[in-house]
Structure formats: C-alpha cells, structure tokens
Write a protein that holds these residues in place. Structure first.
Motif, short mmCIF file in Angstrom:
data_model
loop_
_atom_site.label_atom_id
_atom_site.label_comp_id
_atom_site.label_asym_id
_atom_site.label_seq_id
_atom_site.Cartn_x
_atom_site.Cartn_y
_atom_site.Cartn_z
N GLN A 94 0.79 -1.40 -0.06
CA GLN A 94 -0.06 0.05 0.04
C GLN A 94 0.96 1.14 0.10
OE1 GLN A 94 -3.62 0.32 0.20
NE2 GLN A 94 -3.52 2.65 0.38
N ALA A 113 -2.17 9.72 -6.44
CA ALA A 113 -3.59 9.94 -5.49
C ALA A 113 -3.25 11.30 -4.75
CB ALA A 113 -3.75 8.65 -4.66
N PRO A 117 -9.91 -3.57 -4.37
CA PRO A 117 -10.37 -2.56 -5.33
C PRO A 117 -9.25 -1.40 -5.38
CG PRO A 117 -12.17 -3.19 -3.85
CD PRO A 117 -11.06 -4.06 -3.47
N ALA A 118 -8.95 -0.95 -6.56
CA ALA A 118 -8.00 0.09 -7.07
C ALA A 118 -8.43 1.48 -6.04
CB ALA A 118 -8.08 0.58 -8.24
N ARG A 119 -9.82 1.71 -5.93
CA ARG A 119 -10.25 2.74 -5.02
C ARG A 119 -9.62 2.63 -3.66
NH1 ARG A 119 -14.65 -0.02 -5.70
NH2 ARG A 119 -15.88 -0.83 -3.74
N TRP A 120 -9.51 1.68 -3.10
CA TRP A 120 -9.12 1.56 -1.73
C TRP A 120 -7.43 1.67 -1.63
CZ3 TRP A 120 -11.59 2.21 2.48
CH2 TRP A 120 -12.89 1.85 2.56
N ARG A 121 -6.71 1.15 -2.70
CA ARG A 121 -5.29 1.02 -2.79
C ARG A 121 -4.85 2.76 -3.02
NH1 ARG A 121 -5.26 -3.89 -6.80
NH2 ARG A 121 -5.28 -2.02 -8.26
N ASN A 122 -5.47 3.28 -3.54
CA ASN A 122 -4.89 4.69 -4.01
C ASN A 122 -5.92 5.76 -3.59
OD1 ASN A 122 -2.80 3.24 -5.51
ND2 ASN A 122 -4.20 3.06 -7.25
N SER A 123 -6.16 5.81 -2.50
CA SER A 123 -7.32 6.65 -1.91
C SER A 123 -6.64 7.17 -0.37
CB SER A 123 -8.61 6.29 -1.79
OG SER A 123 -8.92 5.26 -0.91
N GLY A 129 -8.39 4.54 2.01
CA GLY A 129 -7.45 3.18 2.12
C GLY A 129 -6.21 3.31 2.66
#
Length: 132
Positions: free
Chosen positions: A27, A39, A92-98, A101
């Motif tokens: 992460q 991000a 999900p990508a929205r959790w990896r790059n936010s 997250g």
C-alpha cells in the motif's frame, strides 16, 4: 507441525503481523516518492502510516527472533512475501490509491501493533517470571 515449529501460537501471531506488514508495504509503496503520488493523499497520512509500518515491521521481526526458529521465520516470511501481492491485487483500486484506503491501512497497522504488543508483553513477562 510441532516438529517444524514447537511454538505454534507464536507462529500464528507472526503470520498475522507479517501479513499486515507485507500488505502495508505494498500500500505504501504506491505513495512514494511523495511529490509524484498519483493519488491526492495528504503527506502527513503517508508519513504516519509509514511510521506505523516501520514500528510493526520491527516489532514483528523482534518477536519472531525471540519466539521462533530461524528456519520458521525465513520459510513463513518468504512465503508470505511471495504470495500476498496477489491478495493485494484483489483489493479494489479505489481502496489502494485513496486517502480512505490509506487511513484504513494505518488503523489496521496500529491495531496489529497493539495486539502484537499485548501478546508479546505477556510472553516476555512469563519468561521473566520463570527466570527470576
């Protein structure tokens, strides 16, 4: 299993802590270098999570060195490092790059560090009582 590692509970704690360390590393790796982040994650959140990750990594390794055999540390730690990136890709990508997250990652790192600290302090205290 006792022939491989006599202290199975310690091995399970190491598996949990090292898994969180590996996933946290993956992460955080996407957040560096700080100026080139994709991000819009606040820098203090990245730094705070990095400090928690470093603390958990050091604590997990220190715990493993005191409680486990070297062969168990190398084999289990290596297998986790080898196979956990696939689990990370399932997030999900929205959790990896936010920011959300990364905040969840920081909370998981802190909770694991506290749990490992509580478990390790109990085992260290029992060792000290048996010596003294």
């Amino acid at each position: 299993m006792s022939q491989l590692e006599p202290h199975v509970a310690a091995l399970l704690w190491f598996v949990v802590a090292w898994s969180v360390c590996c996933l946290g590393f993956l992460q955080l790796a996407g957040m560096y270098p700080l100026k080139a982040r994709a991000a819009d994650v606040p820098v203090p959140l990245v730094i705070g999570s990095t400090v928690l990750w470093l603390a958990l990594s050091i604590a997990a390794l220190a715990y493993a060195i005191t409680e486990l055999r070297w062969s168990s540390i190398v084999i289990v730690g290596g297998l986790l490092c080898l196979f956990l990136p696939e689990a990370f890709q399932a997030i999900p990508a929205r959790w990896r790059n936010s920011p959300a997250g990364l905040a969840v990652t920081g909370l998981v790192l802190a909770a694991t560090l506290l749990a490992l600290g509580g478990f390790a302090s109990n085992s260290v205290a029992s060792v000290l009582q048996s010596i003294g």
